[in-house]
Design a protein around this motif. Structure first.
Motif, PDB file in Angstrom:
ATOM      1  N   GLU A  65       0.955  -1.342   0.091  1.00 32.74           N
ATOM      2  CA  GLU A  65      -0.074  -0.264   0.152  1.00 32.74           C
ATOM      3  C   GLU A  65       0.945   1.210  -0.123  1.00 32.74           C
ATOM      4  OE1 GLU A  65      -4.219  -1.234   2.320  1.00 32.74           O
ATOM      5  OE2 GLU A  65      -2.552  -0.999   3.482  1.00 32.74           O
ATOM      6  N   ALA A 103      -3.374  -7.709   6.736  1.00 29.53           N
ATOM      7  CA  ALA A 103      -3.888  -5.993   6.853  1.00 29.53           C
ATOM      8  C   ALA A 103      -4.174  -5.196   7.771  1.00 29.53           C
ATOM      9  CB  ALA A 103      -4.923  -7.014   4.948  1.00 29.53           C
ATOM     10  N   ARG A 115      -7.659  -5.433   9.095  1.00 36.46           N
ATOM     11  CA  ARG A 115      -8.931  -5.172   8.466  1.00 36.46           C
ATOM     12  C   ARG A 115      -9.764  -5.273   9.761  1.00 36.46           C
ATOM     13  NH1 ARG A 115      -7.170  -2.765   3.763  1.00 36.46           N
ATOM     14  NH2 ARG A 115      -4.907  -2.912   4.585  1.00 36.46           N
ATOM     15  N   ASP A 141     -14.175  -3.392  10.026  1.00 37.79           N
ATOM     16  CA  ASP A 141     -14.598  -2.017   9.819  1.00 37.79           C
ATOM     17  C   ASP A 141     -16.020  -2.649  10.403  1.00 37.79           C
ATOM     18  OD1 ASP A 141     -15.554   0.408   9.590  1.00 37.79           O
ATOM     19  OD2 ASP A 141     -13.543   0.780   8.333  1.00 37.79           O
ATOM     20  N   THR A 173     -18.522  -2.436   5.348  1.00 41.59           N
ATOM     21  CA  THR A 173     -17.278  -2.701   5.316  1.00 41.59           C
ATOM     22  C   THR A 173     -16.080  -3.594   5.313  1.00 41.59           C
ATOM     23  OG1 THR A 173     -17.492   0.025   5.807  1.00 41.59           O
ATOM     24  CG2 THR A 173     -15.270  -0.964   5.538  1.00 41.59           C
ATOM     25  N   SER A 174     -16.952  -4.214   6.013  1.00 38.41           N
ATOM     26  CA  SER A 174     -15.683  -5.069   6.224  1.00 38.41           C
ATOM     27  C   SER A 174     -16.327  -5.847   4.903  1.00 38.41           C
ATOM     28  CB  SER A 174     -16.221  -6.067   7.403  1.00 38.41           C
ATOM     29  OG  SER A 174     -14.996  -5.654   8.348  1.00 38.41           O
ATOM     30  N   TYR A 181     -13.739  -5.348   2.342  1.00 41.08           N
ATOM     31  CA  TYR A 181     -12.229  -5.403   3.024  1.00 41.08           C
ATOM     32  C   TYR A 181     -12.198  -7.768   2.546  1.00 41.08           C
ATOM     33  CZ  TYR A 181     -11.148  -1.693   5.305  1.00 41.08           C
ATOM     34  OH  TYR A 181     -10.101  -0.649   5.310  1.00 41.08           O
ATOM     35  N   ALA A 198     -12.619  -8.279  -1.551  1.00 36.13           N
ATOM     36  CA  ALA A 198     -10.414  -7.368  -1.817  1.00 36.13           C
ATOM     37  C   ALA A 198      -9.861  -8.704  -1.533  1.00 36.13           C
ATOM     38  CB  ALA A 198     -10.425  -6.650  -1.035  1.00 36.13           C
ATOM     39  N   PHE A 199      -9.657  -9.746  -0.586  1.00 38.98           N
ATOM     40  CA  PHE A 199      -8.562  -9.718  -0.168  1.00 38.98           C
ATOM     41  C   PHE A 199      -8.838 -11.558  -0.440  1.00 38.98           C
ATOM     42  CE2 PHE A 199      -7.678  -6.753   2.308  1.00 38.98           C
ATOM     43  CZ  PHE A 199      -6.330  -5.793   1.828  1.00 38.98           C
ATOM     44  N   VAL A 242      -7.086  -9.680  10.881  1.00 43.73           N
ATOM     45  CA  VAL A 242      -9.123  -8.961  10.947  1.00 43.73           C
ATOM     46  C   VAL A 242      -8.486  -9.178  12.539  1.00 43.73           C
ATOM     47  CG1 VAL A 242     -11.377  -8.844  11.488  1.00 43.73           C
ATOM     48  CG2 VAL A 242      -9.723 -10.253   9.641  1.00 43.73           C
ATOM     49  N   SER A 250     -17.983  -6.814  12.908  1.00 42.47           N
ATOM     50  CA  SER A 250     -17.455  -6.475  12.358  1.00 42.47           C
ATOM     51  C   SER A 250     -16.434  -8.060  11.983  1.00 42.47           C
ATOM     52  CB  SER A 250     -16.377  -4.734  12.733  1.00 42.47           C
ATOM     53  OG  SER A 250     -15.180  -6.005  14.114  1.00 42.47           O
ATOM     54  N   THR A 302     -10.298 -16.112   8.433  1.00 42.83           N
ATOM     55  CA  THR A 302     -10.195 -15.341   9.210  1.00 42.83           C
ATOM     56  C   THR A 302      -8.969 -15.128  10.320  1.00 42.83           C
ATOM     57  OG1 THR A 302     -11.906 -14.535   8.414  1.00 42.83           O
ATOM     58  CG2 THR A 302     -11.485 -13.227   9.825  1.00 42.83           C
TER      59      THR A 302
END
Ligand SMILES: O=C(O)c1cc(=O)[nH]c(=O)n1[C@@H]1O[C@H](COP(=O)(O)O)[C@@H](O)[C@H]1O
Length: 272
Positions: free
Chosen positions: A65, A95, A97, A99, A103-104, A107, A110-111, A122, A130, A142
């Motif tokens: 990033e 990452a 992450r 949220d 939003t989670s 994420y 994405a991954f 996470v 989340s 996870t």
């Protein structure tokens, strides 16, 4: 990849080593900087040299990033290379992450979907809603931060909440979440003795254990307190392996470092 398939790989390769791809343009051999994609060139060389000694790779997303669009391209090339050349290797997007739910979910997409990682780290701070969007994905893990390797872990994670330390509360509570069978947990190698108590709460789950090597954690101690009959450990080392040398034979030296850890791991597996 399922936990069972990962366990099979561990016994087959006599290794539970995860090589961390924390690829930093300031630390890779300078001659690589003239390449079109120095980050990918470095990762490819490290992967080609070390793959037989490990079962997993963990790119730390921050390092990619930080380079903007170019970094994401290098990350995508790296994961695509792993998928095409070494499909039996487990992949972790580090990452950290977490949220609000919708939003989670993005994420997770994405991954797991776009990049196709087997797992993502996470943070549990925002709680059940989340984390559950990550857990919905089948055959994906996870990896929840439980007790981290850094000194700051003692700021909050070991605070008492009722009868339990907060990190124990996190682990116990997360067991009741939907699809909790898809959970793994992060426990730092620098806190190996805590693994004895942690194993009482989660005797079976895989643990991602970073912090051997550069942070001073001991593989022997981690195994003493944390190994199970199915192993249940992925022990990560990043800098000690990938930056073992900055000369033209850096990949060879990295492989020797990885092999030395793998040899130690094979001895630990003999004891099971
Ligand atoms: O989630 C992680 O992987 C992680 C958790 C933790 O508690 N401590 C920790 O060091 N890590 C990561 O593991 C890697 C450790 O790198 P080295 O110290 O160079 O082996 C880095 O990418 C860290 O971000």
């Amino acid at each position: 990849m399922t936990s069972q398939e990962l366990t099979e790989q561990i016994f087959k390769k006599k290794s539970f080593l995860c090589v961390g791809l924390d690829t930093d343009l300031e630390r890779i051999p300078t001659y690589l900087l003239s390449e079109k994609d120095p980050v990918f060139s470095f990762n490819k060389a490290i992967i080609d040299a070390t793959h037989e000694y490990c079962v997993a790779y963990k790119p730390n997303i921050a390092f990619y990033e930080a380079l903007g669009v170019d970094g994401w391209k290098s990350l995508k090339k790296t994961i695509n290379y792993l998928h095409s050349e070494y499909p039996d290797l487990y992949t972790i997007a580090d990452a950290k992450r977490g949220d609000i739910g919708n939003t989670s979910r993005m994420y997770a997409k994405a991954f797991f979907e776009d990049l196709g990682f087997d797992s993502v780290t996470v943070a549990p701070y925002m709680g059940k809603d989340s984390v559950e969007p990550f857990l919905e994905f089948t055959n994906k893990h996870t990896i929840l931060l439980a007790l981290t390797s850094n000194e700051g872990a003692f700021d909050f994670q070991t605070l008492k909440t009722g009868d339990d330390d907060l990190y124990k509360k996190v682990i116990k509570t997360s067991k009741d979440w939907q699809n909790s069978e898809n959970l793994m947990y992060v426990v730092g190698a620098t806190k190996a003795e805590y693994l004895a108590d942690i194993r009482k709460i989660i005797p079976e789950n895989f643990l991602l254990v970073p912090g051997v090597g550069a942070q001073g954690g001991s593989l022997e101690e981690v195994c003493k307190y944390g190994i199970t009959k199915n192993v249940g450990l992925l022990v990560n080392s990043s800098r000690k392996i990938i930056y073992a040398s900055d000369s033209s034979n850096f990949a060879e030296i990295a492989a020797a470092k990885a092999e030395a850890i793998q040899n130690q791991m094979a001895q630990e597996l003999e004891k099971l």
